[in-house]
Structure formats: C-alpha cells, structure tokens
Design a protein around this motif. Structure first.
Motif, short mmCIF file in Angstrom:
data_model
loop_
_atom_site.label_atom_id
_atom_site.label_comp_id
_atom_site.label_asym_id
_atom_site.label_seq_id
_atom_site.Cartn_x
_atom_site.Cartn_y
_atom_site.Cartn_z
N ASP B 220 23.24 18.64 -11.23
CA ASP B 220 23.22 17.29 -11.79
C ASP B 220 23.67 16.25 -10.75
O ASP B 220 23.02 15.21 -10.57
N THR B 221 24.78 16.53 -10.08
CA THR B 221 25.32 15.57 -9.11
C THR B 221 24.43 15.44 -7.88
O THR B 221 24.21 14.34 -7.36
N ILE B 222 23.90 16.56 -7.40
CA ILE B 222 23.04 16.52 -6.20
C ILE B 222 21.76 15.72 -6.51
O ILE B 222 21.37 14.82 -5.74
N VAL B 223 21.13 16.02 -7.63
CA VAL B 223 19.89 15.30 -7.98
C VAL B 223 20.20 13.82 -8.22
O VAL B 223 19.45 12.94 -7.80
N ARG B 224 21.33 13.54 -8.86
CA ARG B 224 21.71 12.15 -9.10
C ARG B 224 21.95 11.43 -7.77
O ARG B 224 21.55 10.28 -7.59
N ASN B 225 22.60 12.11 -6.83
CA ASN B 225 22.83 11.51 -5.51
C ASN B 225 21.50 11.15 -4.84
O ASN B 225 21.33 10.05 -4.30
#
Lengths: 353, 353
Positions: B220-225
């Motif tokens: 979630d965080t990687i894709v959001r970044n």
C-alpha cells in the motif's frame, strides 16, 4: 523577506517553538465512562457509556478502541470535515504496543503516527499536530489519546476481578478519549507555541505514587516554558497539568518555588478536576492519557473559546514505566510537554507576519 | 514570493510530502548483537557485543537501553555535535510502554517525542525528524530505534529459557539499535520526501507470520509513494522494506503485481540482508525496530553516500499487535512508512527554490 523560516517559526530558548503561523484547534470531542460522567465534568462530555464502560465491546481493550474511534468521528464531524480531509493522525494510549489506538483508528484510514508518552501523550500529539499544521504539511491534523480504567489496571497492576486494595497515593485511571482537529482554518482557539519535554528522573520507584514521579518533569517543563518565552506565571490565565493529583501538585509547588516561581494562584490539574475526591473515592486524583484530553476538550477549551481565559499553558504529564521496568527495579522517570493555547478573535485571526 | 509554504513543502497526492528544503542525514550509527555480527553485514556495524548481548547490563531490557544510548552517542559524535545541540529526539522500540527508549535516552537530556509504530518505527522517526528539520524547527534532530532478541521474545512470545520451537514462518528479532542525526547542514545524503502509512488490515491473525501481516501495508505504501510522486519503480535504484522476510517478500510481489507494479528487480528487504538463511537458522528473516535501522546505517546509507545509488525508497514495516490483542483474537494489521533518500553532491547541496 529575509529568512522566511524565521518568519514562520521562532525557536524559543532551548526547547520551545513559537508558531508565527498558528495552528487552530478547530474542534474537540470527549468520550468518557460512567464514573467520569458522575463527576464534576460529567455533563460536559460529548458521549458517555452509562452502562458498563464497554462501549459495545467484549473486552476493555476493544472498549478503549471504540472510545477512540467515536472521539475521532465526533471531532472530525464537529469540524465539518470527513476523515479523508485529515492529512495525518497523531495518536496514542497507555497499552502495550499502543493497540487501543491501532485498532481504534484503523477504520478511519488516515495516515498515522503512533505515539507513546504515557499520560503526556495528549500533549505530544497536540504538539506534533500543531508543528505539522504550522509547517504547511496539511490543512487539518487529528490528535487523539485514550485511557480506560479496566485496560489500564490490567496493563499496569492487577485485573479488576482481584479487587486489589489501592494506596491513598494511587490515581484512578480515567476511562475516556479526547480528539482534536488542528488546522489552518482560523478559529477562536489557537496553539501559539509548544515546549517539548525532557525525561526527568528523581529516582522515585513507587509506581503507586505517580504524582510524585511526574511532578519534577512538570516543574521542569513549566519553568522551561516561562524562560524560553520570557514570561512569568502571570502571563497565563491558568497553568494546567495533566494528572499530578493532589500529592503531585504539592510537590510541583515546592519544586517551582525552589526555582523562584510561585504557581499556587495559577495552577489547576486535570486529575483533580475530573473526580470529586469527597464522594468518588479516587484517592490522589484521575490519571491516564484520557484524563487531560477529555478535560481539555470538555472544560478547558470552552473557556478559551469564549475568551474567559486568554492564554493557558496546558502540560500533560507522563510517568515512564512498565510492569517489566518496575519489576526489574528501574525508577519511574517523568516527562511533560507544554502546549500554549490562546483565545483569538475569529475576525482578527489568520496568519500575519 | 507567493505562498511560501508551497515553496517550502509540496504536498504530494494524499499521503506524501516533498521537502523543497531538504533534511540531510548528517550521520548514522549502528550497534548490534553477536548473531548480527556473525551475519553478512557483521563487519559494517559500529559497535557489537561479541560476548552475551547484555551490553554490560543485567537484563535484556537494560541491554537494549544501553544499545540505544551508545547508538545515539556515536551518531551525535560522528556528526561533530554534542547532545545539547540536538533540538529534538524521535525514538521508539518494541517493548511495552517504550521503556528501552525512555531509559536509554534519558541520560542525553534531549527534549523527546516517544513513538510506537512496531518495526516501522525507524521510518516514523526519520519522517518526523525530516519534517521538523525542513520546517525550521531546529538545526539537528535525532532519530533512534532499537530491538533486542531477548527482550522481544519475552515481550511477545516466551522467555528464552523455555526454549520454545519456532515455526518456519517466524522471524528472528534483531538485536540492534540505529541512530541518525538529521539536519540542515548540507551533506551527501538527503531525505527528499516521505509517504506516511495507513493501517492496513487483511484480517490475518498469525503473529508467527509477520511477513504476511505486514506485506499488504508495504504494498500500500510503496504504490501510494509511486502515485503521489508520479514515479515508477524505475525511478528508484532500490525499494527496500524493513522486515518482510522471504514469505512477506513473495506476498509483496503478488500484491504489487495486482496493482500493476513489478517490484522484483528493485526490491530488497533488510530482514533478508542481515542474516544468512543458510547458516544462521533465522527462518523467514530478521525483524524488529533495530533491523531496518542498523541495515540502513551500516549498509544502505554508505551506498547512497558514495553515489552508487542515487535514490532509494526505504520502507520500514510494522505489525501492530500485542500479546493481549493476539490472545483476545484480534487480527494483526500492518503499517509502513516510506522515506525517500537521495544522493546529492555536497558542493551542489543546499536549499534552492
């Protein structure tokens, strides 16, 4: 315009920040338990569980999470916002690994920073929320903390079913959660500055006398605030600690007097405001992450909002310990964070250089 | 100059900040235990205990505090500073009520914010330190985290003396502490942005399979970044999670692929770098607040410092649980914070609008 960072924030002394671009407290919400509802502030809370303090849950921990969620939803709603409009959430509680917060705020899906500062956490959360707003990291932040008598007794002392006796120096952990939306939208209440606390250890080891453990940290942060901002106690309408209780208060007065400050006319303590010592059998007073938070939301902020108080120093206090550190013989140091909260006329508010 | 806040920090997408005024990592220090010293990164740590992992203490908890203190002192010294020059400290650990940090950093007497984000805490601490530096809240901040195999087994599972068997999906908690001075003084390594994580819960309840619990949050965080910054995985030399381990890594690849991102060529995991799975019997890999921190300090940052890597996304991952939440049947949600760390030529560094 010179160094714009100096225009935006003034570093005061060694531990404080003065926000030139203030962070406004846009809304506040308080959720509390049955005993708290029966106390002096009982009628002021937004939501109470008059039944069993379980808030619809099956465990004390889940009940505490439910309180946090309700407090957040109420505060966000009062600010006229939706959760997706809150940029970051700063939250914490007293339980191991902060599960009351993790499980409580999960449903809101707000990017979050988990905090631990014992009962000072409401100050820590407000400080970081204000720092983030003043820095332009988003229009609205949420600060939330909680504590629950049932989960805290289990966490730090004994399960309630044991019916353990409590010494007169003991505090009664408040069942409550307070949430605050801090933002750029001008309002009547602003956070104009903060004083970040240090860990202060006088070597006390009595975890049943938290007031004595925390009073040195409270004195340190209050005196540091006055020095950093070049103020006297007279510059505040009130200086309000989190949960020193009656024993901690008397130690605070002594320690402050040693440093040349007389706090007696200005001091209030949330732990002494929230319960009636005559009728509620709470010994030294209330405590917990929720104590200062619900007192601020329900009792202190309305007085600033109305202008009855122009400026207060809000100083939540924490005792840093766990059952493991206590059983291994470590002392119980304290920490306290100072939040300067001011009344401002709405029409005159806004950021001015 | 228009809206200077826009000049100073760009809000990216829904969860990220891009610092126009960067925060530099001025120094880093790593302190680790015996098993870690025998692993692939063993020669790179600044200090190791080759004896008994007690670091001169009598308990695992005190040993962990000593590691934190040593890591802080080393990092401050490497930056050519003294503790009183550090404006604020951001620190945390895995133990209940964060006592490793409270007792560890007390002697430094730096105003402090206590954090809890499970094994994501090193990312949380670096994020808040960078936010504070970029906002002008001080010239130098300190970020520190730690974990200890002995104290963590006692905290989350069983005392070591029980000699409990561990499933193959289990991680081995790293004995280590990493500390970082983040400041305004230009250097070769800067934090250019952050992505603050949300709590992500896929309903998993197996606390002995933390990789699976944390992988959804990492994805979630990687894709959001990538979305927030308008980047692809190709824009990073490496994308490095904290402690997903081998099982979590394969889940991360699957989840990212479902969202249209292929991370296989770019991904590293600190938990897989720190131990040798062939010889060290650590099952899924290393974990703990100290895992990502000492790997960043000892192995990742030197590659950025030298320019071998120009830009990485560092994503410490945490599993949010306690023995109480686990025993009460709660699931184990995850959280992950993304830190964008970039190489910059020292002579070209500095703040430019």
């Amino acid at each position: 315009m010179g160094n714009f960072l100096m225009d935006q924030t003034k570093l005061c002394g060694t531990q404080s920040l003065h926000f030139q671009r203030p962070a406004y407290i846009l809304s506040a919400a308080s959720v509390a338990g049955k005993k708290e509802a029966e106390g002096p502030l009982g009628k002021k809370f937004d939501m109470v569980d008059e039944q069993d303090n379980l808030f619809g849950a099956k465990t004390w921990e889940e009940a505490e999470s439910n309180m946090q969620k309700e407090a957040c939803i109420l505060a966000i709603g009062k600010a006229g916002l939706k959760p997706e409009k809150i940029r970051y959430l700063f939250g914490g509680d007293l339980l191991r690994q902060g599960i009351a917060t993790s499980m409580g705020v999960e449903a809101l899906q707000i990017p979050m920073f988990g905090l631990y500062g014992a009962c000072s956490t409401s100050g820590e959360a407000l400080a970081l929320a204000a720092m983030s707003v003043s820095a332009g990291y988003g229009d609205s932040m949420l600060a939330v903390t909680s504590s629950h008598f049932g989960s805290a007794e289990k966490e730090f002392r004994f399960p309630l079913g044991y019916a353990s006796q409590r010494p007169l120096s003991a505090h009664w952990t408040v069942t409550g959660s307070g949430a605050f939306v801090v933002g750029t939208d001008p309002g009547n209440v602003k956070i104009s500055g903060i004083t970040v606390g240090k860990i202060v250890d006088y070597g006390l080891k009595d975890s049943q006398n938290m007031g004595a453990c925390m009073a040195p940290a409270a004195a340190d942060t209050i005196v540091r605030n006055l020095k950093d901002f070049g103020r006297t106690a007279e510059d505040y309408d009130r200086i309000i600690t989190g949960d020193l209780g009656s024993i901690g208060q008397s130690i605070l007065f002594d320690l402050a007097a040693e440093k040349g400050y007389d706090l007696r006319q200005k001091h209030l303590d949330c732990g002494m405001l929230i319960f009636d010592p005559e009728t509620q059998d709470t010994h030294a007073g209330g405590s917990g992450c929720g104590c200062a938070a619900v007192t601020l939301a329900s009792y202190l902020l309305p007085k600033i909002e109305s202008g009855e108080w122009k400026r207060i120093l809000f100083v939540p206090t924490g005792a840093l310990m766990s059952t493991v550190s206590f059983n291994e013989g470590a002392s119980v140091p304290g920490i306290a964070h100072g939040i300067v909260i001011e009344h401002c006329r709405k029409e005159a508010a806004g950021w001015t250089i």
